[in-house]
Scaffold this motif. Structure first.
Motif, PDB file in Angstrom:
ATOM      1  N   LEU A 125       0.786  -1.225   0.000  1.00 29.74           N
ATOM      2  CA  LEU A 125       0.000   0.000   0.000  1.00 29.74           C
ATOM      3  C   LEU A 125       0.824   1.284   0.000  1.00 29.74           C
ATOM      4  N   LEU A 126       2.065   1.231   0.455  1.00 25.11           N
ATOM      5  CA  LEU A 126       2.843   2.446   0.654  1.00 25.11           C
ATOM      6  C   LEU A 126       4.168   2.409  -0.090  1.00 25.11           C
ATOM      7  N   ASN A 127       4.605   3.557  -0.575  1.00 24.67           N
ATOM      8  CA  ASN A 127       5.904   3.702  -1.224  1.00 24.67           C
ATOM      9  C   ASN A 127       6.958   4.141  -0.211  1.00 24.67           C
ATOM     10  N   PRO A 128       8.234   3.829  -0.459  1.00 23.28           N
ATOM     11  CA  PRO A 128       9.293   4.297   0.438  1.00 23.28           C
ATOM     12  C   PRO A 128       9.200   5.806   0.653  1.00 23.28           C
ATOM     13  N   GLY A 129       9.380   6.207   1.910  1.00 21.76           N
ATOM     14  CA  GLY A 129       9.341   7.625   2.248  1.00 21.76           C
ATOM     15  C   GLY A 129       7.981   8.145   2.630  1.00 21.76           C
TER      16      GLY A 129
END
Length: 398
Positions: A125-129
């Protein structure tokens, strides 16, 4: 010819190999406490374990019998990455039976405990950062997994002033002003046992929806409640990602089997990640999990012990100096504000373990800002051991 073992004069000095920056996370403190408690126990100490959130009961009889039969019947190989079809169908039926919510079996992802579920959810669900909103106090592995995955934990105050739950305004601010793109919320909560009403849960789900953020609902303590049953986020949104486990209510911690409910359009996304990271959840554990749903009578008897333990500690801990307690609506924890006793909960629980044999978890595991004055007691053990712990603590505190 030069000796091949000699280092050329102009060769660069060999650098010492170092671990990755991603690995620079804090310990899961409760496991460190358990290790020390086990060491003292192995040395002959009479230790009462109130540190780990682990039922003191075995897996139900039907679970153990089902797995014995499966072992005798043949090989237990890989299953589909999403889990045994029969188990996924049974989990889906559980949502209809327990919550009146229709969930397709195709949306069920069986995982290697809820821990694998959090890893899968954060990766999918989430991208790095990107930021992940996390109530404070809260389960420490949320923030540590996030850090390993190069996500940014965004703490949201959820202390006594707000009933140990984040407010919609505070959560909206985390999305709007602090870069959070998802939230993880547990109800009942670890470490406090606080539980949201259906209306309060629905408001928080709606807050995430309005912000265009993911709502990840940690429901692993569902079933372990002492009044009204817990509500599921699926009652308010099909986009919510729900994570649950057979560890707590079903008393199967060491079996390492849990599940997720994910939006239909993301099933293949989760499947691909799960295939590559885990292949599949252990087949024997899945067989046991399927049988666990039929063991309600035994499981409710387990919960009756937790309820008795809870009542005991809510009465006795204040007499030992732990007077300000979180609600303890569900789960099997009492979260005590010990600020009148100590401003160093980690040192306090070490001394308590050494001098009384009672193991508990310092609040710094759950709250990096205010946890120095809190202590979590787990009451999932036998009643007589909880009564002995209370007696020791009262005598120690004088």
């Amino acid at each position: 010819m030069a000796d091949e073992t000699e280092t050329p004069i102009d060769a660069p000095a060999r650098r010492e190999l170092s671990p990755s920056l991603r690995s620079a996370i804090g310990a899961f403190v409760v496991m460190d406490v358990m290790r020390e408690a086990n060491r003292l126990q192995a040395a002959g100490g009479d230790i009462i374990h109130m540190e780990v959130g682990q039922p003191g009961t075995p897996a139900p009889r039907l679970v153990r019998e089902a797995v014995k039969r499966a072992i005798d019947d043949g090989p237990l190989g890989y299953t589909d990455a999403l889990g045994l079809p029969a188990l996924r169908e049974r989990i889906a039926r559980h949502y209809a039976d327990a919550y009146g919510v229709n969930v397709s079996p195709s949306r069920i992802v069986v995982t290697t405990g809820s821990s694998a579920g959090f890893v899968l959810a954060f990766l999918a669900l989430l991208n790095p950062g990107e930021g992940l909103a996390l109530p404070r106090p809260g389960y420490p592995c949320y923030r540590q997994i996030a850090r390993v995955l190069d996500l940014v934990p965004v703490p949201v105050a959820a202390g006594a002033a707000t009933g140990y739950a984040p407010t919609p305004d505070a959560l909206a601010a985390a999305f709007r002003d602090r870069g959070a793109r998802a939230v993880v919320l547990a109800s009942p909560s670890n470490p406090t046992g606080a539980m949201l009403s259906p209306a309060a849960l629905g408001l928080l789900v709606e807050t995430a929806r309005e912000a265009g953020a993911w709502f990840i609902s940690d429901e692993i303590y569902h079933g372990v409640t002492y009044g009204a049953p817990a509500a599921t986020a699926l009652a308010f949104s099909n986009d919510a990602v729900v994570i649950n486990s057979f560890s707590k209510y079903y008393s199967m911690t060491g079996w390492r089997v849990g599940w997720m409910v994910v939006p239909e359009r993301l099933v293949r996304v989760f499947e691909r990640v799960a295939q590559n990271l885990y292949i599949s959840t252990p087949a024997a554990s899945q067989v046991g999990a399927l049988a666990a749903f039929e063991a309600v009578e035994e499981l409710e008897a387990y919960k009756a012990v937790y309820a008795r333990n809870r009542d005991l500690l809510l009465e006795e801990l204040p007499r030992a100096g732990f007077g300000r307690l979180a609600p303890a609506d569900g789960a099997f924890y009492v979260y005590a504000d010990a600020g009148g006793i100590t401003d160093d909960s980690a040192a306090f629980v070490r001394r308590m373990l050494e001098e009384t044999g009672v193991a508990a978890t310092p609040g710094v595991d759950f709250d990096e800002e205010d946890g120095h004055r809190f202590i979590r007691f787990s009451y999932a053990g036998p009643f007589e051991r909880m009564r002995e712990a209370a007696a020791r603590l009262k005598a120690w505190r004088g």
